[in-house]
Design a protein around this motif. Structure first.
Motif, PDB file in Angstrom:
ATOM      1  N   ASP B 123       0.822  -1.207   0.000  1.00 29.96           N
ATOM      2  CA  ASP B 123       0.000   0.000   0.000  1.00 29.96           C
ATOM      3  C   ASP B 123       0.870   1.276   0.000  1.00 29.96           C
ATOM      4  N   ALA B 124       1.930   1.194  -0.757  1.00 30.85           N
ATOM      5  CA  ALA B 124       2.891   2.294  -0.777  1.00 30.85           C
ATOM      6  C   ALA B 124       2.846   3.010  -2.137  1.00 30.85           C
ATOM      7  N   CYS B 125       3.655   4.036  -2.212  1.00 23.22           N
ATOM      8  CA  CYS B 125       3.677   4.880  -3.407  1.00 23.22           C
ATOM      9  C   CYS B 125       5.053   4.809  -4.055  1.00 23.22           C
ATOM     10  N   LEU B 126       5.074   4.769  -5.373  1.00 22.52           N
ATOM     11  CA  LEU B 126       6.353   4.736  -6.090  1.00 22.52           C
ATOM     12  C   LEU B 126       6.395   5.836  -7.150  1.00 22.52           C
ATOM     13  N   ILE B 127       7.461   6.629  -7.111  1.00 22.75           N
ATOM     14  CA  ILE B 127       7.711   7.616  -8.171  1.00 22.75           C
ATOM     15  C   ILE B 127       8.949   7.160  -8.922  1.00 22.75           C
ATOM     16  N   GLY B 128       8.880   7.178 -10.252  1.00 25.29           N
ATOM     17  CA  GLY B 128       9.990   6.739 -11.087  1.00 25.29           C
ATOM     18  C   GLY B 128       9.744   5.328 -11.567  1.00 25.29           C
ATOM     19  N   PRO B 129      10.768   4.571 -11.892  1.00 25.70           N
ATOM     20  CA  PRO B 129      12.192   4.944 -11.879  1.00 25.70           C
ATOM     21  C   PRO B 129      12.548   5.920 -13.008  1.00 25.70           C
ATOM     22  N   ASN B 130      13.866   6.243 -13.068  1.00 25.83           N
ATOM     23  CA  ASN B 130      14.392   7.065 -14.150  1.00 25.83           C
ATOM     24  C   ASN B 130      13.813   8.473 -14.085  1.00 25.83           C
ATOM     25  N   ASP B 156       1.891  23.670  -8.565  1.00 23.03           N
ATOM     26  CA  ASP B 156       2.194  22.245  -8.598  1.00 23.03           C
ATOM     27  C   ASP B 156       2.589  21.902 -10.025  1.00 23.03           C
ATOM     28  N   PHE B 157       3.662  21.165 -10.162  1.00 21.20           N
ATOM     29  CA  PHE B 157       4.197  20.895 -11.504  1.00 21.20           C
ATOM     30  C   PHE B 157       4.498  19.406 -11.614  1.00 21.20           C
ATOM     31  N   ILE B 158       3.888  18.774 -12.609  1.00 18.09           N
ATOM     32  CA  ILE B 158       4.069  17.341 -12.817  1.00 18.09           C
ATOM     33  C   ILE B 158       4.657  17.147 -14.200  1.00 18.09           C
ATOM     34  N   SER B 159       5.778  16.434 -14.280  1.00 15.67           N
ATOM     35  CA  SER B 159       6.467  16.333 -15.568  1.00 15.67           C
ATOM     36  C   SER B 159       6.756  14.891 -15.938  1.00 15.67           C
ATOM     37  N   GLY B 160       6.481  14.568 -17.185  1.00 17.71           N
ATOM     38  CA  GLY B 160       6.795  13.261 -17.731  1.00 17.71           C
ATOM     39  C   GLY B 160       8.253  13.139 -18.142  1.00 17.71           C
ATOM     40  N   VAL B 182       7.033  19.674  -7.213  1.00 18.52           N
ATOM     41  CA  VAL B 182       7.473  19.227  -8.534  1.00 18.52           C
ATOM     42  C   VAL B 182       7.545  17.706  -8.482  1.00 18.52           C
ATOM     43  N   PHE B 183       6.818  17.074  -9.389  1.00 17.20           N
ATOM     44  CA  PHE B 183       6.841  15.613  -9.481  1.00 17.20           C
ATOM     45  C   PHE B 183       7.433  15.233 -10.837  1.00 17.20           C
ATOM     46  N   SER B 184       8.551  14.549 -10.811  1.00 19.37           N
ATOM     47  CA  SER B 184       9.098  14.016 -12.054  1.00 19.37           C
ATOM     48  C   SER B 184       8.766  12.536 -12.048  1.00 19.37           C
ATOM     49  N   VAL B 185       7.860  12.111 -12.935  1.00 17.96           N
ATOM     50  CA  VAL B 185       7.319  10.746 -12.819  1.00 17.96           C
ATOM     51  C   VAL B 185       8.148   9.691 -13.552  1.00 17.96           C
ATOM     52  N   GLY B 186       9.157  10.144 -14.324  1.00 23.87           N
ATOM     53  CA  GLY B 186      10.045   9.184 -14.990  1.00 23.87           C
ATOM     54  C   GLY B 186       9.288   8.171 -15.818  1.00 23.87           C
ATOM     55  N   ASN B 187       9.591   6.878 -15.587  1.00 25.20           N
ATOM     56  CA  ASN B 187       8.928   5.836 -16.387  1.00 25.20           C
ATOM     57  C   ASN B 187       7.478   5.593 -15.967  1.00 25.20           C
ATOM     58  N   SER B 188       7.000   6.272 -14.941  1.00 29.33           N
ATOM     59  CA  SER B 188       5.608   6.146 -14.501  1.00 29.33           C
ATOM     60  C   SER B 188       5.234   4.713 -14.171  1.00 29.33           C
ATOM     61  N   ALA B 189       6.144   3.958 -13.579  1.00 29.28           N
ATOM     62  CA  ALA B 189       5.871   2.535 -13.328  1.00 29.28           C
ATOM     63  C   ALA B 189       4.568   2.359 -12.556  1.00 29.28           C
ATOM     64  N   ASP B 195      -1.825  10.260 -12.716  1.00 24.07           N
ATOM     65  CA  ASP B 195      -2.097   9.628 -11.427  1.00 24.07           C
ATOM     66  C   ASP B 195      -1.809  10.557 -10.254  1.00 24.07           C
ATOM     67  N   VAL B 196      -1.102  11.649 -10.518  1.00 22.46           N
ATOM     68  CA  VAL B 196      -0.817  12.602  -9.439  1.00 22.46           C
ATOM     69  C   VAL B 196      -2.032  13.502  -9.206  1.00 22.46           C
ATOM     70  N   LEU B 197      -2.725  13.811 -10.314  1.00 24.69           N
ATOM     71  CA  LEU B 197      -3.856  14.740 -10.228  1.00 24.69           C
ATOM     72  C   LEU B 197      -4.940  14.329  -9.234  1.00 24.69           C
ATOM     73  N   PRO B 198      -5.345  13.038  -9.195  1.00 28.09           N
ATOM     74  CA  PRO B 198      -6.433  12.677  -8.275  1.00 28.09           C
ATOM     75  C   PRO B 198      -6.124  13.068  -6.835  1.00 28.09           C
ATOM     76  N   TYR B 199      -4.859  12.885  -6.410  1.00 28.41           N
ATOM     77  CA  TYR B 199      -4.512  13.259  -5.040  1.00 28.41           C
ATOM     78  C   TYR B 199      -4.693  14.758  -4.841  1.00 28.41           C
TER      79      TYR B 199
END
Lengths: 685, 685
Positions: B123-130, B156-160, B182-189, B195-199
């Motif tokens: 039940d955890a959160c993962l950002i990335g990899p890369n 708020d800034f979210i970047s692919g 600032v969220f850098s989502v990398g490979n968005s695994a 997926d950041v927007l709903p929060y």
């Protein structure tokens, strides 16, 4: 007018010089000293014997001869000072910084004119009043900062607004833009923006003179001069970009209130720029970006390679370039491509964009650029290289800088990390390079440059149109909208085909006319005003019997004096028109008729007289060009004949400036011929 | 998925921490320390007991419980480390900086999925990899610079893309743009941009949460999620601007090669953004300029005052704003106007632009802003104030800053002298303000914001269309293009009017059909493929006698099985079509038919299902809307009926995702009614 003493004075006097560098008369001295003016520098100041270390005189009387005088004194003292300097000190160039002249009131305007008179009597040059001054590689005679690097490798920049000139330099300098000269013409009392160009044109030496010219213009007072010298410079290999502020009606009102001058219609400006080959810009950022594109080698084709170490900017640049008509072609498989890939880290891509990853090295960049220069079928490169801020990347920028010098193909550097590797970017710029910090602004500037037409290669003659005959017809007209006879005469003189029509007074004349014109014909009553309402128009009359019958029928309509027999034309509706713009001449507009012009605003403009190649460039720029060529089952029109009519009309107008307005609407075209069906001409003598 | 531990961790461990700040594992520690992370900070490093002064452990075993783990170790060690941390240290948030996963090869993708499985089991959160990491006001867990000011007043800034995120911050920071996260989502695994927007949506607190969201997107994997939460946030008062890179086909190829994902069609993206009310940007500079516009108060009307001390930029800004549809109205004569003019220097102008001259003072600026705020009929102000570099102008910027806080109307500051008064500009920004260094880029950004439609206020119902009935018809179809019967059934279910038509097998049936439909009718052979070529189409059949005659005549044509009797429709040709875009649903396109769509490219798009107000916004955005309303003598079409058909079609499609392609062409319209004449539907089950 510009002279050598203004550009390369051996001596300069600042009248109204000050020790206070927060005053214009103080700051100019400081700028001249800071930028190492190598000639003799003098000051005029009633109270001091030295100003910032240079010799000061109480007035002009004790001053030796001096080439250039810069006046930073109240307006009311300027006339006498200039008269004295011109008469006693052999001064041949003047810059008046001071305000309080034509921009203030009529008395100021009058004073300006008196000064110009004195200046011209002494064959001298005047810049201003109400300006920031002039900079050349020899002297920085401005009271403003920043002072850009002044070198003959930089741009010549002429500005109709001093503050805007400052702000344009502040936009350009961080991009590495260098300047050769900056002219702030202020009120343009003697020398306006378009008066500086002739000097630059006539003294242009290929390989030595600055190649890039930038203009900021609020009014075009002498469009012919601008057109002539801009065209001439561009044909010599120069590049010109210009802002003409006041393109919207409110903007035009604003420009007019700012400068007190009437502004030109935007269609006329657009047409003039296209004809000259000037790249039109709409803002400071765009102007300095286009100027930076000009500073790079010239792109000779439409295919670009994008070389990047980060995906995102490569994608955005691809979008911007393709959107503007350039191509980012896939790199074809070849030995060179395979060999290059082996020199890059695994995961790199040698498609296009060529992505050599965040870990890409200086050496790899060198290999990629070499492959693009020598092996790949591209005409230029854009290199994107920034930094996440972990370590310096000067080695990469050194390779880039070297390659930009030696490669024949242009390389556009996009160094986005203006914060993270600020020092590396600064070093890169100090080597004489420009930088495009934003790839999309580069993409738009580059495609704008590529989409600006070249100036007309050669003038054409007047298409056999006899100017004297045209003038004779015009001489016989009254002011206002013209009757059909005048329109027919003018069109016939210009060789503009029109539907055949004759007026018949008797049945036999009608039959003869119809046979002469050829069936089918249209028959219309002459006399009654509202022809259609009284049933006075018969379309599609197919034979002699019908002509006889309709003739009698029509003649019974009250007020009928004769019957017009006209050719029955059919085809695609075209539009051709022109308006006369004071000082510009005629702006010719063309397009498909009806809703294409009126709703879809699909029109192209050109400045008379036009050549066939200009007419072609106008017509092919139309969105509806596809329809004109023939679309799906619908036949097209004879494009060559349309072009010929456009050119002929433009020459007719060249000989008849009394025509203030002309609309040929419609001009009906099919695959064989194009004919004017109806036209409206307004003449003012 | 985003959780509280990611945003506000009480403790952070950096796995792969280093003393070398040129390495990601070193720089992250430095950034956390430099930006004063207030919780417990730990490092994992096999060789050191302290890293940059913080306690280091050889492995996870000895580490206490920790909320957030940042991994900067080779990909192959990540799965085990995350499993250990999740199981032993109760870690609920992970950021994997490391590359070498899905972007490299299939094995990397597999590894990513294994990690996601573990993360989700706990039940955890993962950002990335890369990726470059995450920043919030609580912690700056990135390995890159620059670190912007992190405050809940920022964006708020979210970047692919990580590198693009860095470059966007480098573009925004000099303008004064501040960030909340600032969220850098990398490979968005596990967590992609959408997926950041709903929060952010679900935890939005009016008046407390950041109001501006910026997105950089290369693929939209879950358009519904993006649409739903973007719309929801905007309805709550947020502003969203986004770049979707890959709008051109080459750009799309580039984006796909960069991310390895299939890209969405640009029409679908455009339609989604319009529906959500997202302001679409095409470059970094544009995104950060639009973001700066969002940072100002909201412009509630279309009238702006331009306040300037320099003419040129005022004129260029006027052009840009008017070009984008905003108004720079003349200031009406009034006591307030006269009173203001008396407070300014002679020569100042209180038209619009309001020009208070190069000598204008801070106090005068205050008076002008007050007049615009209280007396003049404008909705906002743009203030242009630079410097020629003679003296500091901090007093002017102080007044501007104060007024920006207290005025209800938005004030857009244009401070162009980023070199001459660098320190004054920096001080102005340090007070929380933004700056627009280029007035034209501001003008374009502001008009873009104003021209972006609001999200749909309320959903509509399905217009009485029975989903089950539609599904039953679809269930009975084969793959491919559909026969008329299917099209008729679907249109009838959707309530889309179509021309009446019946097939007759005998003369009497034909007569009955024609009388039923009403004269005039069209008669067409059924059977032969190329009806027109065999003379099998008779238009404009006007009476019973003619029906009988033509029936016999047509039946003699070889292969004829019956005669179709159809209503003879006339009117303006409209177009309505849609394509199904994987994951997006149906993109509906409308416009005038024929050349308007095919040559003039005058089409509008929307995402199904549409409301009437969306359909109206589509139709009124057409250039040819003027023609649809009726132009000159030509009658228009019933716009309300057209809108209704557009909405009905969009609902039909919502219930029939098997329809991959539909073209109603033409749809014939007049002032009374609009009817489908012909249509093509392709179904894939």
């Amino acid at each position: 007018m510009i002279n050598e003493k203004l550009l390369r004075p051996n001596s300069i006097v600042v009248v109204g010089a000050s020790n206070n560098i927060a005053k214009p008369g103080g700051k100019i001295i400081k700028n001249l000293l800071d930028n190492h003016f190598a000639g003799d520098l003098f000051a005029i100041n009633p109270n001091e014997s030295k100003i910032q270390g240079i010799p000061a005189f109480p007035d002009v009387a004790e001053l030796p001869e001096v080439d250039l005088a810069i006046l930073a004194i109240p307006a009311k003292y300027c006339l006498q000072t200039i008269t004295d300097l011109a008469e006693q000190n052999n001064t041949k160039a003047f810059i008046i910084i001071s305000a309080g002249f034509g921009e203030t009131n009529e008395a100021g305007k009058e004073l300006e004119q008196q000064i110009v008179k004195v200046v011209e009597e002494h064959d001298a040059c005047l810049i201003g009043p109400n300006c920031i001054g002039v900079m050349t590689p020899w002297h920085a005679s401005v009271f403003t900062t920043p002072i850009p690097e002044l070198t003959s490798e930089g741009c010549d920049f002429i500005s109709g607004s001093g503050a805007t000139a400052v702000f344009i330099m502040e936009s350009g300098i961080p991009k590495g833009l260098r300047f050769a000269s900056v002219f702030s013409v202020g009120n343009s009392a003697q020398t306006g923006v378009e008066d500086v160009l002739p000097y630059l044109d006539e003294h242009y030496v290929d390989g030595e003179s600055p190649r890039v010219k930038l203009l900021y213009i609020e009014n075009i007072n002498d469009p012919d001069k601008l057109l002539y010298h801009a065209t001439s410079l561009i044909k010599k290999g120069c590049k010109i970009a210009a802002i003409k502020a006041g393109s919207s009606s409110a903007g035009s009102r604003a420009a007019s209130s700012h400068t007190g001058a009437l502004t030109s219609s935007d269609a006329a400006v657009e047409a003039l720029f296209r004809k000259a080959g000037i790249v039109r810009c709409y803002g400071r950022e765009e102007l300095t970006t286009v100027a930076s594109v000009f500073m790079c080698k010239e792109l000779q084709g439409e295919k670009l390679a994008i070389i990047t170490h980060a995906g995102g900017p490569g994608v955005m640049l691809t979008d911007a370039l393709e959107d503007g008509g350039l191509k980012i072609p896939e790199i074809a498989d070849s030995e060179a491509k395979t060999a290059l890939l082996q020199k890059l880290f695994p995961g790199s891509s040698v498609e296009n964009p060529i992505d050599f990853l965040a870990t890409g090295t200086a050496e790899q960049l060198g290999h990629i650029i070499d492959a693009c220069e020598n092996d790949f079928d591209v005409d230029g490169m854009a290199v994107i290289f920034g930094s996440p801020g972990l370590f310096p990347i000067g080695d990469v920028y050194d390779v880039l800088s070297e390659k930009m010098k030696v490669c024949k193909k242009p390389i556009y550097p996009i160094l986005p990390s203006i914060i993270n590797v600020k020092d590396d970017v600064a070093h890169f710029l100090s080597r004489g390079n420009v930088n495009f910090p934003d790839e999309v602004l580069l993409g738009r500037a580059l495609t704008k440059v590529m989409n600006t037409p070249q100036p007309v290669a050669e003038r054409e003659d007047s298409q056999g149109i006899d100017p004297e005959a045209v003038k004779a017809v015009i001489a016989g007209t009254k002011n206002g909208y013209q009757p059909p006879e005048v329109i027919h005469k003018l069109f016939d003189l210009a060789g503009i085909p029109r539907v055949k029509e004759m007026v018949a007074k008797s049945e036999s004349e009608a039959v003869l006319a119809a046979m002469n014109i050829g069936f089918p014909v249209v028959m219309k009553v002459v006399g009654p005003v509202h022809k259609t309402e009284v049933g006075g128009v018969i379309l599609n009359v197919r034979n002699v019997t019908q002509v006889r019958k309709e003739f009698h029928h029509l003649f019974q309509i009250e007020g009928t004096e004769g019957i017009l027999i006209a050719q029955m034309a059919a085809g695609t509706e075209l539009f051709l028109g022109a308006t006369y713009e004071e000082t510009f001449g005629h702006v010719v507009l063309c397009g498909m008729g009806g809703i294409y012009v009126e709703v879809m605003k699909d029109v192209a403009s050109g400045l008379a007289p036009l050549t066939h190649s200009e007419a072609r460039s106008m017509v092919t720029s139309l969105k509806s060009y596809k329809i004109l060529k023939g679309f799906r089952k619908q036949a097209g029109v004879n494009i060559d004949k349309y072009l010929d009519i456009i050119v002929r009309l433009s020459w007719l107008l060249r000989f008849a400036t009394e025509i203030k307005e002309i609309d040929i609407n419609p001009l009906l075209g099919n695959e064989q011929e194009i004919m004017a069906v109806d036209a409206r001409i307004r003449i003012e003598h």
